[in-house]
Write a protein that holds these residues in place. Structure first.
Motif, PDB file in Angstrom:
ATOM      1  N   ARG A 311      46.596  36.088  40.634  1.00 25.38           N
ATOM      2  CA  ARG A 311      47.931  35.995  40.025  1.00 25.38           C
ATOM      3  C   ARG A 311      47.836  35.958  38.506  1.00 25.38           C
ATOM      4  O   ARG A 311      48.629  36.583  37.797  1.00 25.38           O
ATOM      5  CB  ARG A 311      48.664  34.767  40.561  1.00 25.38           C
ATOM      6  N   ASN A 312      46.852  35.202  38.002  1.00 27.48           N
ATOM      7  CA  ASN A 312      46.657  35.156  36.558  1.00 27.48           C
ATOM      8  C   ASN A 312      46.229  36.513  36.018  1.00 27.48           C
ATOM      9  O   ASN A 312      46.684  36.947  34.942  1.00 27.48           O
ATOM     10  CB  ASN A 312      45.604  34.094  36.225  1.00 27.48           C
ATOM     11  N   LEU A 313      45.363  37.219  36.781  1.00 26.57           N
ATOM     12  CA  LEU A 313      44.917  38.548  36.361  1.00 26.57           C
ATOM     13  C   LEU A 313      46.102  39.507  36.295  1.00 26.57           C
ATOM     14  O   LEU A 313      46.243  40.283  35.336  1.00 26.57           O
ATOM     15  CB  LEU A 313      43.855  39.068  37.332  1.00 26.57           C
ATOM     16  N   ASN A 314      46.982  39.485  37.300  1.00 24.89           N
ATOM     17  CA  ASN A 314      48.156  40.359  37.293  1.00 24.89           C
ATOM     18  C   ASN A 314      49.078  40.048  36.116  1.00 24.89           C
ATOM     19  O   ASN A 314      49.649  40.951  35.495  1.00 24.89           O
ATOM     20  CB  ASN A 314      48.917  40.221  38.608  1.00 24.89           C
ATOM     21  N   THR A 315      49.217  38.769  35.810  1.00 26.45           N
ATOM     22  CA  THR A 315      50.046  38.371  34.673  1.00 26.45           C
ATOM     23  C   THR A 315      49.470  38.909  33.370  1.00 26.45           C
ATOM     24  O   THR A 315      50.202  39.419  32.508  1.00 26.45           O
ATOM     25  CB  THR A 315      50.157  36.847  34.611  1.00 26.45           C
ATOM     26  N   GLN A 316      48.149  38.815  33.238  1.00 27.40           N
ATOM     27  CA  GLN A 316      47.508  39.322  32.022  1.00 27.40           C
ATOM     28  C   GLN A 316      47.640  40.842  31.908  1.00 27.40           C
ATOM     29  O   GLN A 316      47.850  41.378  30.815  1.00 27.40           O
ATOM     30  CB  GLN A 316      46.034  38.907  32.005  1.00 27.40           C
ATOM     31  N   ILE A 317      47.519  41.539  33.058  1.00 27.91           N
ATOM     32  CA  ILE A 317      47.694  43.003  33.041  1.00 27.91           C
ATOM     33  C   ILE A 317      49.099  43.361  32.588  1.00 27.91           C
ATOM     34  O   ILE A 317      49.296  44.248  31.749  1.00 27.91           O
ATOM     35  CB  ILE A 317      47.387  43.584  34.431  1.00 27.91           C
ATOM     36  N   ASP A 318      50.111  42.677  33.141  1.00 26.35           N
ATOM     37  CA  ASP A 318      51.488  42.938  32.729  1.00 26.35           C
ATOM     38  C   ASP A 318      51.695  42.643  31.251  1.00 26.35           C
ATOM     39  O   ASP A 318      52.466  43.323  30.569  1.00 26.35           O
ATOM     40  CB  ASP A 318      52.456  42.093  33.565  1.00 26.35           C
ATOM     41  N   VAL A 320      49.439  42.856  28.730  1.00 22.03           N
ATOM     42  CA  VAL A 320      48.778  43.749  27.773  1.00 22.03           C
ATOM     43  C   VAL A 320      49.051  45.222  28.036  1.00 22.03           C
ATOM     44  O   VAL A 320      48.710  46.059  27.207  1.00 22.03           O
ATOM     45  CB  VAL A 320      47.251  43.511  27.788  1.00 22.03           C
ATOM     46  N   ALA A 321      49.665  45.559  29.178  1.00 22.34           N
ATOM     47  CA  ALA A 321      49.765  46.971  29.581  1.00 22.34           C
ATOM     48  C   ALA A 321      50.434  47.828  28.512  1.00 22.34           C
ATOM     49  O   ALA A 321      49.917  48.880  28.136  1.00 22.34           O
ATOM     50  CB  ALA A 321      50.513  47.082  30.909  1.00 22.34           C
ATOM     51  N   LYS A 323      51.104  46.958  25.399  1.00 24.29           N
ATOM     52  CA  LYS A 323      50.713  46.619  24.032  1.00 24.29           C
ATOM     53  C   LYS A 323      49.622  47.582  23.588  1.00 24.29           C
ATOM     54  O   LYS A 323      48.639  47.787  24.283  1.00 24.29           O
ATOM     55  CB  LYS A 323      50.194  45.177  23.956  1.00 24.29           C
ATOM     56  N   GLN A 324      49.791  48.181  22.413  1.00 28.07           N
ATOM     57  CA  GLN A 324      48.808  49.141  21.920  1.00 28.07           C
ATOM     58  C   GLN A 324      47.649  48.383  21.269  1.00 28.07           C
ATOM     59  O   GLN A 324      47.405  48.486  20.066  1.00 28.07           O
ATOM     60  CB  GLN A 324      49.471  50.099  20.931  1.00 28.07           C
ATOM     61  N   THR A 325      46.964  47.626  22.072  1.00 28.44           N
ATOM     62  CA  THR A 325      45.866  46.806  21.579  1.00 28.44           C
ATOM     63  C   THR A 325      44.660  46.988  22.467  1.00 28.44           C
ATOM     64  O   THR A 325      44.775  47.381  23.638  1.00 28.44           O
ATOM     65  CB  THR A 325      46.289  45.322  21.525  1.00 28.44           C
ATOM     66  N   ASN A 326      43.481  46.704  21.933  1.00 26.05           N
ATOM     67  CA  ASN A 326      42.240  46.862  22.683  1.00 26.05           C
ATOM     68  C   ASN A 326      42.007  45.651  23.568  1.00 26.05           C
ATOM     69  O   ASN A 326      42.344  44.516  23.213  1.00 26.05           O
ATOM     70  CB  ASN A 326      41.064  47.062  21.727  1.00 26.05           C
ATOM     71  N   VAL A 327      41.411  45.900  24.737  1.00 27.37           N
ATOM     72  CA  VAL A 327      41.213  44.857  25.742  1.00 27.37           C
ATOM     73  C   VAL A 327      39.742  44.833  26.126  1.00 27.37           C
ATOM     74  O   VAL A 327      39.127  45.892  26.346  1.00 27.37           O
ATOM     75  CB  VAL A 327      42.082  45.120  26.994  1.00 27.37           C
ATOM     76  N   LEU A 328      39.166  43.632  26.219  1.00 29.08           N
ATOM     77  CA  LEU A 328      37.793  43.438  26.686  1.00 29.08           C
ATOM     78  C   LEU A 328      37.837  42.709  28.012  1.00 29.08           C
ATOM     79  O   LEU A 328      38.384  41.593  28.101  1.00 29.08           O
ATOM     80  CB  LEU A 328      36.974  42.647  25.671  1.00 29.08           C
ATOM     81  N   ILE A 329      37.286  43.331  29.055  1.00 27.35           N
ATOM     82  CA  ILE A 329      37.292  42.751  30.401  1.00 27.35           C
ATOM     83  C   ILE A 329      35.867  42.316  30.728  1.00 27.35           C
ATOM     84  O   ILE A 329      34.938  43.132  30.704  1.00 27.35           O
ATOM     85  CB  ILE A 329      37.796  43.762  31.437  1.00 27.35           C
ATOM     86  N   THR A 330      35.699  41.048  31.003  1.00 29.36           N
ATOM     87  CA  THR A 330      34.380  40.496  31.317  1.00 29.36           C
ATOM     88  C   THR A 330      34.358  40.013  32.752  1.00 29.36           C
ATOM     89  O   THR A 330      35.395  39.796  33.381  1.00 29.36           O
ATOM     90  CB  THR A 330      34.037  39.342  30.374  1.00 29.36           C
ATOM     91  N   GLY A 331      33.170  39.831  33.279  1.00 30.50           N
ATOM     92  CA  GLY A 331      33.000  39.351  34.645  1.00 30.50           C
ATOM     93  C   GLY A 331      31.718  39.887  35.230  1.00 30.50           C
ATOM     94  O   GLY A 331      31.160  40.885  34.761  1.00 30.50           O
ATOM     95  N   ALA A 332      31.241  39.204  36.249  1.00 28.43           N
ATOM     96  CA  ALA A 332      30.003  39.625  36.896  1.00 28.43           C
ATOM     97  C   ALA A 332      30.183  40.987  37.546  1.00 28.43           C
ATOM     98  O   ALA A 332      31.307  41.451  37.780  1.00 28.43           O
ATOM     99  CB  ALA A 332      29.574  38.583  37.919  1.00 28.43           C
ATOM    100  N   SER A 333      29.060  41.630  37.832  1.00 24.00           N
ATOM    101  CA  SER A 333      29.102  42.937  38.482  1.00 24.00           C
ATOM    102  C   SER A 333      29.773  42.818  39.845  1.00 24.00           C
ATOM    103  O   SER A 333      29.467  41.913  40.624  1.00 24.00           O
ATOM    104  CB  SER A 333      27.672  43.477  38.636  1.00 24.00           C
ATOM    105  N   GLY A 334      30.706  43.762  40.106  1.00 25.83           N
ATOM    106  CA  GLY A 334      31.376  43.783  41.407  1.00 25.83           C
ATOM    107  C   GLY A 334      32.616  42.927  41.495  1.00 25.83           C
ATOM    108  O   GLY A 334      33.160  42.737  42.582  1.00 25.83           O
TER     109      GLY A 334
END
Length: 615
Positions: A311-318, A320-321, A323-334
């Motif tokens: 739910r938090n991930l979906n909120t963040q996607i909404d 920044v979607a 916004k003309q800004t750069n996004v860095l997505i982190t997390g373990a592989s997979g």
């Protein structure tokens, strides 16, 4: 003068108005009596040009044609007679010599009048016979009309100005149950139209049929009732048309049809449609509820789950979607970083432009520069044609830098220049190309730690991580495992055309107990393998679950089997990153810092095959 008299005598043989004219001065040399009758008695004292009303150029062209061809006929020329009449004349010319022509005239208005007179005389001569034929025709039509009225499928009856029936055809008698003898001469309204369907009295003054001939208008009624002889009503639709006798309004003709069965079917259809509408509304309400539930589980394409992390991930996607800004997505592989990139692009206003992916892992600086910037033919060895780089392809779209932490240090400065200046230069070009980019980057490493270790430029880190998003590991959101497992099972069954299987409670317990070091990608792998090996519709997973130790102090102690599984998973991840290559600059052996022969031995020892690392 003797010559003029001889010519005039010759012109008298011409049946049309004719004259001889000199072409140089336009003087009339001679003429016949018909020309005098057409133009006037003082014709000889005038020139033809003085009577001409058409443009002089038209007459000059005509005379030139006569002299050239010898004979020529004009289109319509306009002249005025001496008594002021406007003449429309067709002129015929014949050359006599180089300076003289003979002109004959046809009066077009007189010709039309003669044609009309001839037509009228022919009409009058045939008048008697024609009227005899018309009289016979109408008598025949009367007999045919009577047959037509009797054969018509609709009910037809006539009434006079007093409302009394004058004729009733066979179809009307059958629909109403009355004979013609019962109706002719009687007030039809009082016999078949006396009450409304609800039982109320229907006064003749309110009858639309009476209204049609009393007010001289055609009336159409789609919903009314006539009463049969047995007292039962029939539903009818009818049209009432006034009729005339020698210009005097004489009554009306009514054409009607029995629509009782159709109205009943329409009533049943309306009732059925009301039921359908009621069910549709109910289904819409249920569908709205289900859609709400689905949106809580799958808000963006490919992102499945209902945990707080999702739910938090979906909120963040909404957020920044657009916004003309750069996004860095982190997390373990997979953990779903690539899916998050796609979801951001599809939800943005750049979704109609391409999402261009660049794999930053172990690519030499020169190759990476050529891939991103492109090059002109001859700019370097092997450049046999102009190539468009991925920066140009991603213009006004989204540039996806996969595993950006592996970006060569030497190239990072060039990328920061592109971001800050908004231009790049293709290899071999002498000019800059403007570019509008939205960069979304992913990494499985701690990029801040890479900055501290001076393996990654700090300024590039700040440019790329304006909006950081973290994808949590699967072990930290176990409530998403049932949704993901069912999704992967359905997808594998459809794609591989496998027999239908289902997840049991024991299967789910096993999935929830396992710690998933490979995250969602490992879960997909396990589910697909189990679906392929399923027997009798039962799933068996290729891992060993381990119950958590309640006495442990937070530090996991790994057994030999855990270490082997960890080694196996690590090797699979390396092979995925290297796309199955073992040796070479981008091979798994280089990533593991092992000889290629050792890696081949481990693949054989751990019984790995391409299906384990191919995505």
């Amino acid at each position: 003068m003797a010559l003029d008299s001889d010519v005039s005598l010759t012109l008298d043989y011409y049946p049309h108005p004719t004259l001889m004219m000199g072409t140089q001065r336009g003087d009339i040399i001679a003429h016949n009596s018909e020309a005098v009758r057409l133009f006037g008695s003082a014709l000889a004292a005038h020139s033809l040009g003085g009577l001409l009303q058409s443009p002089p150029a038209d007459m000059a062209v005509f005379l030139e044609a006569v002299l050239h061809f010898g004979r020529y006929t004009s289109s319509t020329l306009l002249f005025d007679s001496m008594d002021g009449r406007r003449l429309r004349l067709q002129t015929f010319g014949t050359r006599v010599s180089d300076t003289q022509v003979i002109l004959s005239f046809l009066d077009l208005d007189a010709q039309e009048w003669r044609n009309q007179v001839a037509e009228q005389e022919a009409h009058h001569r045939a008048g008697l016979m024609q009227w005899q034929n018309i009289h016979g025709f109408f008598r025949e039509m009367e007999a045919q009309n009577h047959l037509i009225l009797e054969a018509a499928g609709e009910g037809i009856y006539g009434i006079n100005a007093d409302g009394k029936a004058t004729f009733v055809n066979r179809a009307a008698q059958e629909m109403l149950g009355w004979n013609a003898d019962d109706l002719i001469g009687r007030d039809l309204h009082q016999i078949i139209h006396h009450h409304h369907l609800n039982g109320d009295h229907f006064h003749a003054h309110d009858c639309p049929i009476y209204d049609s001939f009393r007010r001289d208008k055609i009336v159409r009624v789609d919903d009314d009732a006539f009463w049969r002889k047995d007292g039962k009503p029939i539903l009818v639709e009818y049209i009432s048309t006034p009729i005339y006798d020698h210009g005097v309004l004489a009554g009306a003709v009514v054409i009607f049809r029995d629509v009782t069965e159709r109205k009943e079917n329409e009533r049943k259809l309306r009732r059925a449609l009301e039921e359908v509408e009621k069910l549709r509304y109910q289904l819409e309400q249920e569908n709205d509820y289900l859609q709400t539930e689905i949106r809580s589980v799958r808000s963006h394409a490919g992102i499945i789950g209902q945990s707080a992390s999702i739910r938090n991930l979906n909120t963040q996607i909404d957020l920044v979607a657009d916004k003309q800004t750069n996004v860095l997505i982190t997390g373990a592989s997979g953990t779903g970083k690539s899916l998050t990139v796609t979801a951001i692009h599809e939800a943005s206003n750049r979704r109609k432009r391409p999402l261009v992916r660049v794999n930053c892992s172990d690519i030499p600086t020169r190759n990476l520069e050529a891939e991103l910037f492109g090059y002109r033919r001859g700019a370097m060895r092997g450049a046999v044609r102009d190539t468009t780089g991925k920066l140009a392809l991603a213009n006004n779209g989204t540039l996806y830098l996969d595993e950006v932490s592996d970006l060569p240090k030497a190239f990072q400065a060039k990328l920061i220049a592109v971001i800050q200046e908004g231009v790049f230069r293709r290899i071999g070009d002498t000019y800059d190309t403007p570019v509008s980019l939205r960069i979304v980057s992913t990494t499985a490493r701690d990029l801040a730690a890479e900055v501290r270790a001076e393996r990654f430029r700090q300024d590039l880190y700040f440019e790329l991580s304006v909006m950081p998003i973290h994808c949590d590991a699967l072990k930290d959101r176990p409530e998403d495992i049932p949704f993901l497992a069912q999704h992967f099972l359905d997808r594998a069954s459809r794609r591989l055309r496998l027999p239908k299987t289902r997840l049991t409670k024991a299967n789910m317990q096993a999935l929830l107990t396992y710690r998933w070091p490979g995250n969602v990608r490992e879960l997909e792998n396990v589910i697909e393998r189990a679906a392929i090996l399923a027997q009798g519709g039962k799933l068996r997973f290729a891992f060993q679950t381990k119950k958590p130790d309640a006495a442990q102090d937070g530090a996991d102690i790994m057994s030999i089997s855990d270490l082997k599984r960890l080694e196996r998973d690590n090797l699979i991840r390396c092979l995925r990153r290297s796309q199955g290559k073992v040796s070479g600059v981008t091979g798994a052996a280089r990533l593991l810092e092992l000889p290629p022969t050792t890696v081949y031995s481990k693949i054989k020892k751990l019984k790995l095959n391409p299906t384990d690392w191919e995505t």
